[in-house]
Design a protein around this motif. Structure first.
Motif, PDB file in Angstrom:
ATOM      1  N   PRO A  24       0.839  -1.250   0.100  1.00  0.00           N
ATOM      2  CA  PRO A  24       0.243  -0.058  -0.185  1.00  0.00           C
ATOM      3  C   PRO A  24       1.193   1.111  -0.320  1.00  0.00           C
ATOM      4  O   PRO A  24       0.737   2.467   0.264  1.00  0.00           O
ATOM      5  CB  PRO A  24      -1.038  -0.487   1.256  1.00  0.00           C
ATOM      6  N   LYS A  25       1.958   1.056   0.333  1.00  0.00           N
ATOM      7  CA  LYS A  25       2.836   2.714   0.077  1.00  0.00           C
ATOM      8  C   LYS A  25       4.383   2.111   0.962  1.00  0.00           C
ATOM      9  O   LYS A  25       5.193   0.962   0.807  1.00  0.00           O
ATOM     10  CB  LYS A  25       2.972   2.710   1.775  1.00  0.00           C
ATOM     11  N   ILE A  26       5.468   2.875  -0.370  1.00  0.00           N
ATOM     12  CA  ILE A  26       6.620   2.837   0.148  1.00  0.00           C
ATOM     13  C   ILE A  26       7.213   3.942   0.399  1.00  0.00           C
ATOM     14  O   ILE A  26       6.599   5.313   0.657  1.00  0.00           O
ATOM     15  CB  ILE A  26       6.889   3.319  -2.189  1.00  0.00           C
ATOM     16  N   PHE A  27       7.792   3.855   1.740  1.00  0.00           N
ATOM     17  CA  PHE A  27       8.756   4.941   2.552  1.00  0.00           C
ATOM     18  C   PHE A  27      10.109   5.005   2.606  1.00  0.00           C
ATOM     19  O   PHE A  27      11.027   3.952   2.195  1.00  0.00           O
ATOM     20  CB  PHE A  27       8.201   4.177   4.104  1.00  0.00           C
ATOM     21  N   VAL A  28      10.551   6.594   2.075  1.00  0.00           N
ATOM     22  CA  VAL A  28      11.906   6.859   1.130  1.00  0.00           C
ATOM     23  C   VAL A  28      11.908   7.594   2.866  1.00  0.00           C
ATOM     24  O   VAL A  28      12.043   8.775   2.657  1.00  0.00           O
ATOM     25  CB  VAL A  28      11.546   7.080   0.344  1.00  0.00           C
ATOM     26  N   THR A  29      14.143   7.238   2.372  1.00  0.00           N
ATOM     27  CA  THR A  29      14.492   7.927   3.755  1.00  0.00           C
ATOM     28  C   THR A  29      15.735   8.611   3.286  1.00  0.00           C
ATOM     29  O   THR A  29      16.491   7.677   2.227  1.00  0.00           O
ATOM     30  CB  THR A  29      14.334   7.994   4.741  1.00  0.00           C
ATOM     31  N   GLU A  31       8.716  11.961 -11.465  1.00  0.00           N
ATOM     32  CA  GLU A  31       7.629  13.265 -12.273  1.00  0.00           C
ATOM     33  C   GLU A  31       7.633  12.912 -13.368  1.00  0.00           C
ATOM     34  O   GLU A  31       7.106  12.071 -14.406  1.00  0.00           O
ATOM     35  CB  GLU A  31       7.931  14.481 -11.784  1.00  0.00           C
ATOM     36  N   LYS A  32       9.389  12.466 -14.086  1.00  0.00           N
ATOM     37  CA  LYS A  32       9.579  12.267 -15.414  1.00  0.00           C
ATOM     38  C   LYS A  32       9.269  11.061 -15.804  1.00  0.00           C
ATOM     39  O   LYS A  32       8.791  11.451 -17.317  1.00  0.00           O
ATOM     40  CB  LYS A  32      11.152  13.027 -15.379  1.00  0.00           C
ATOM     41  N   ALA A  33       9.289  10.582 -15.176  1.00  0.00           N
ATOM     42  CA  ALA A  33       8.687   8.293 -15.513  1.00  0.00           C
ATOM     43  C   ALA A  33       7.718   8.774 -16.151  1.00  0.00           C
ATOM     44  O   ALA A  33       7.400   7.568 -15.983  1.00  0.00           O
ATOM     45  CB  ALA A  33       9.450   7.668 -14.446  1.00  0.00           C
ATOM     46  N   GLU A  34       6.715   9.993 -15.740  1.00  0.00           N
ATOM     47  CA  GLU A  34       5.199   9.659 -15.204  1.00  0.00           C
ATOM     48  C   GLU A  34       4.564   7.880 -15.523  1.00  0.00           C
ATOM     49  O   GLU A  34       4.248   7.470 -16.037  1.00  0.00           O
ATOM     50  CB  GLU A  34       4.996   9.866 -16.523  1.00  0.00           C
ATOM     51  N   LEU A  35       5.265   7.686 -14.283  1.00  0.00           N
ATOM     52  CA  LEU A  35       4.597   6.598 -13.631  1.00  0.00           C
ATOM     53  C   LEU A  35       3.012   6.300 -12.992  1.00  0.00           C
ATOM     54  O   LEU A  35       3.029   7.669 -12.602  1.00  0.00           O
ATOM     55  CB  LEU A  35       5.038   5.921 -12.309  1.00  0.00           C
ATOM     56  N   SER A  36       2.452   6.489 -13.890  1.00  0.00           N
ATOM     57  CA  SER A  36       0.937   6.081 -13.927  1.00  0.00           C
ATOM     58  C   SER A  36      -0.255   5.487 -12.413  1.00  0.00           C
ATOM     59  O   SER A  36       1.241   4.614 -11.613  1.00  0.00           O
ATOM     60  CB  SER A  36       0.077   5.687 -14.597  1.00  0.00           C
ATOM     61  N   GLY A  37      -0.920   6.096 -11.782  1.00  0.00           N
ATOM     62  CA  GLY A  37      -1.613   5.403  -9.939  1.00  0.00           C
ATOM     63  C   GLY A  37      -0.518   5.804  -9.428  1.00  0.00           C
ATOM     64  O   GLY A  37      -0.795   5.025  -8.182  1.00  0.00           O
ATOM     65  N   ILE A  38       0.368   6.905  -8.850  1.00  0.00           N
ATOM     66  CA  ILE A  38       1.212   7.052  -7.768  1.00  0.00           C
ATOM     67  C   ILE A  38       0.559   8.376  -7.583  1.00  0.00           C
ATOM     68  O   ILE A  38       0.771   9.293  -8.420  1.00  0.00           O
ATOM     69  CB  ILE A  38       2.121   6.877  -7.937  1.00  0.00           C
ATOM     70  N   ARG A  39       1.156   9.096  -6.015  1.00  0.00           N
ATOM     71  CA  ARG A  39       1.219   9.812  -5.506  1.00  0.00           C
ATOM     72  C   ARG A  39       2.390  10.209  -4.457  1.00  0.00           C
ATOM     73  O   ARG A  39       2.418   8.767  -3.842  1.00  0.00           O
ATOM     74  CB  ARG A  39       0.013  10.454  -4.761  1.00  0.00           C
ATOM     75  N   VAL A  40       3.175  11.600  -4.759  1.00  0.00           N
ATOM     76  CA  VAL A  40       4.147  11.598  -4.100  1.00  0.00           C
ATOM     77  C   VAL A  40       3.685  12.383  -2.750  1.00  0.00           C
ATOM     78  O   VAL A  40       4.187  13.536  -3.069  1.00  0.00           O
ATOM     79  CB  VAL A  40       5.303  11.700  -4.624  1.00  0.00           C
ATOM     80  N   THR A  41       3.971  12.106  -1.477  1.00  0.00           N
ATOM     81  CA  THR A  41       4.201  12.905  -0.421  1.00  0.00           C
ATOM     82  C   THR A  41       4.871  13.111   0.621  1.00  0.00           C
ATOM     83  O   THR A  41       6.201  12.814   0.325  1.00  0.00           O
ATOM     84  CB  THR A  41       2.864  13.023   0.604  1.00  0.00           C
ATOM     85  N   ALA A  42       5.025  13.770   1.803  1.00  0.00           N
ATOM     86  CA  ALA A  42       6.223  13.591   2.425  1.00  0.00           C
ATOM     87  C   ALA A  42       5.621  13.762   4.057  1.00  0.00           C
ATOM     88  O   ALA A  42       4.455  14.164   3.980  1.00  0.00           O
ATOM     89  CB  ALA A  42       7.115  14.554   2.754  1.00  0.00           C
ATOM     90  N   SER A  43       6.279  13.482   5.127  1.00  0.00           N
ATOM     91  CA  SER A  43       5.967  13.896   6.227  1.00  0.00           C
ATOM     92  C   SER A  43       7.678  14.566   6.775  1.00  0.00           C
ATOM     93  O   SER A  43       6.964  14.246   8.131  1.00  0.00           O
ATOM     94  CB  SER A  43       5.372  12.093   7.005  1.00  0.00           C
ATOM     95  N   GLY A  44       8.680  14.062   6.149  1.00  0.00           N
ATOM     96  CA  GLY A  44       9.201  15.917   6.873  1.00  0.00           C
ATOM     97  C   GLY A  44      10.237  15.048   5.435  1.00  0.00           C
ATOM     98  O   GLY A  44       9.492  15.252   4.457  1.00  0.00           O
ATOM     99  N   ALA A  45      11.295  16.936   6.096  1.00  0.00           N
ATOM    100  CA  ALA A  45      12.192  17.293   5.643  1.00  0.00           C
ATOM    101  C   ALA A  45      12.871  15.912   4.525  1.00  0.00           C
ATOM    102  O   ALA A  45      14.115  16.065   3.846  1.00  0.00           O
ATOM    103  CB  ALA A  45      12.739  18.653   5.845  1.00  0.00           C
ATOM    104  N   ASN A  46      12.951  14.570   5.468  1.00  0.00           N
ATOM    105  CA  ASN A  46      14.374  13.519   4.890  1.00  0.00           C
ATOM    106  C   ASN A  46      13.267  12.275   4.585  1.00  0.00           C
ATOM    107  O   ASN A  46      14.085  10.714   5.045  1.00  0.00           O
ATOM    108  CB  ASN A  46      15.385  13.083   5.716  1.00  0.00           C
ATOM    109  N   ASN A  47      12.591  13.109   4.012  1.00  0.00           N
ATOM    110  CA  ASN A  47      11.363  11.426   3.866  1.00  0.00           C
ATOM    111  C   ASN A  47      10.417  11.282   2.430  1.00  0.00           C
ATOM    112  O   ASN A  47      10.590  12.833   1.760  1.00  0.00           O
ATOM    113  CB  ASN A  47      10.914  10.914   4.908  1.00  0.00           C
ATOM    114  N   LEU A  48      10.376  10.417   1.726  1.00  0.00           N
ATOM    115  CA  LEU A  48       9.335  10.878   1.111  1.00  0.00           C
ATOM    116  C   LEU A  48       8.365   9.640   1.063  1.00  0.00           C
ATOM    117  O   LEU A  48       8.340   8.299   1.452  1.00  0.00           O
ATOM    118  CB  LEU A  48       9.653  10.614  -0.747  1.00  0.00           C
ATOM    119  N   GLU A  49       7.374   9.828   0.088  1.00  0.00           N
ATOM    120  CA  GLU A  49       5.591   8.698   0.761  1.00  0.00           C
ATOM    121  C   GLU A  49       5.457   8.786  -0.519  1.00  0.00           C
ATOM    122  O   GLU A  49       4.372   9.531  -0.914  1.00  0.00           O
ATOM    123  CB  GLU A  49       5.246   9.272   2.243  1.00  0.00           C
ATOM    124  N   ILE A  50       5.130   7.222  -1.196  1.00  0.00           N
ATOM    125  CA  ILE A  50       4.574   7.346  -2.505  1.00  0.00           C
ATOM    126  C   ILE A  50       3.278   6.069  -2.515  1.00  0.00           C
ATOM    127  O   ILE A  50       3.846   4.843  -1.061  1.00  0.00           O
ATOM    128  CB  ILE A  50       5.680   6.024  -3.046  1.00  0.00           C
TER     129      ILE A  50
END
Length: 279
Positions: A162-167, A181-200
């Motif tokens: 359900p989720k990919i967490f990146v640090t 964003e350039k890869a234009e991967l369909s069906g995902i959104r990217v957010t964050a819960s801090g300056a040093n992570n991404l949540e996909i």
């Protein structure tokens, strides 16, 4: 307005900066549950971790985990809603993230897959009395599978999380986000819960979408909800709820979205919210 549901983020909201739970906050939440008010957790954490905390507070309302991608009843583990990232897309995402030297963790509801080998030294900052007690009581509820060739592992085992967490380093995260964003991967959104992570997440998923499932299940209207959070992945939830509350430690632009700003997580901001809106 009589509020009927309190939705709480976990890290940076319920927990203090040192990753512990204060007695003041624990007592306030537990007391509210005992009074019959619905309380839920709306967290980026995986479901087993959310359930573990819910049991501590005696919470019985459905839980919003994986940033809204997984909603389940903690009493029966009945899945009320789930949305996953297809493994083919997840493998491509993982390949890009690893190429930027980032630590990646795919959070399934029953296990996690990561490219990082955890050492005891990585856990030293978290090894306080409260976290040790939680680990002992729950025997660490999420099983972790480490694989350096993580993209291949995801493809081979068809891991649909359900989720990919990146640090990682902030500059590397930004570069990876731009490549995604350039890869234009369909069906995902990217957010964050801090300056040093991404949540996909799957597209259309947020804590607000998860909270909508909970509110419908409990027959509660959005304007009867108080939601509390501290970071960007809480933004939609704060706007969805009738009373969106930002923690005092939240970024300024999140505070501007909220209808109320409470004290920081280190000064028992959640207990203040409970006293102001429920007691």
């Amino acid at each position: 307005m009589k509020y009927k549901l309190l939705a709480l983020d976990v890290d940076g909201t319920i927990l203090m900066s040192n990753h512990t739970l204060s007695k003041v906050t624990e007592r306030a939440i537990t007391q509210l549950v005992k009074q019959g008010v619905h309380v839920t957790l709306a967290t980026g954490r995986a479901y087993p971790s959310a359930k573990s905390l819910a049991q501590q507070f005696q919470i019985s309302a459905p839980l919003v985990s994986h940033d809204g991608a997984y909603v389940a009843d903690p009493k029966t583990d009945q899945v009320l809603y789930v949305q996953r990232i297809p493994y083919e897309i997840a493998a491509r995402i993982t390949d890009i993230l690893v190429s930027h030297g980032l630590d990646v963790m795919l959070l399934h509801e029953s296990y996690a897959v990561t490219n990082r080998t955890w050492k005891w030294t990585d856990l030293f900052p978290l090894l306080n009395a409260w976290t040790l007690r939680q680990l002992w009581k729950n025997q660490y509820p999420l099983k972790i599978q480490a694989s350096r060739l993580i993209a291949g592992y995801v493809q081979k085992h068809e891991v649909c999380a359900p989720k990919i967490f990146v640090t990682g380093d902030e500059k590397r995260l930004l570069a990876a986000r731009q490549e995604l964003e350039k890869a234009e991967l369909s069906g995902i959104r990217v957010t964050a819960s801090g300056a040093n992570n991404l949540e996909i997440l799957p597209v259309g998923i947020s804590k607000a979408s998860g909270l909508a499932v909970v509110s419908e299940r409990l027959a509660i209207q959005p304007d009867e909800i108080v939601a509390v959070g501290d970071n960007y992945n809480d933004a939609e939830m704060l706007q969805f709820a009738g009373m969106g509350v930002a923690m005092g430690n939240a970024p300024d632009d999140l505070k501007q979205l909220a209808r109320h700003v409470t004290e920081t997580n280190d000064r028992h901001g959640v207990a203040e919210v409970i006293e102001k809106f429920f007691l």
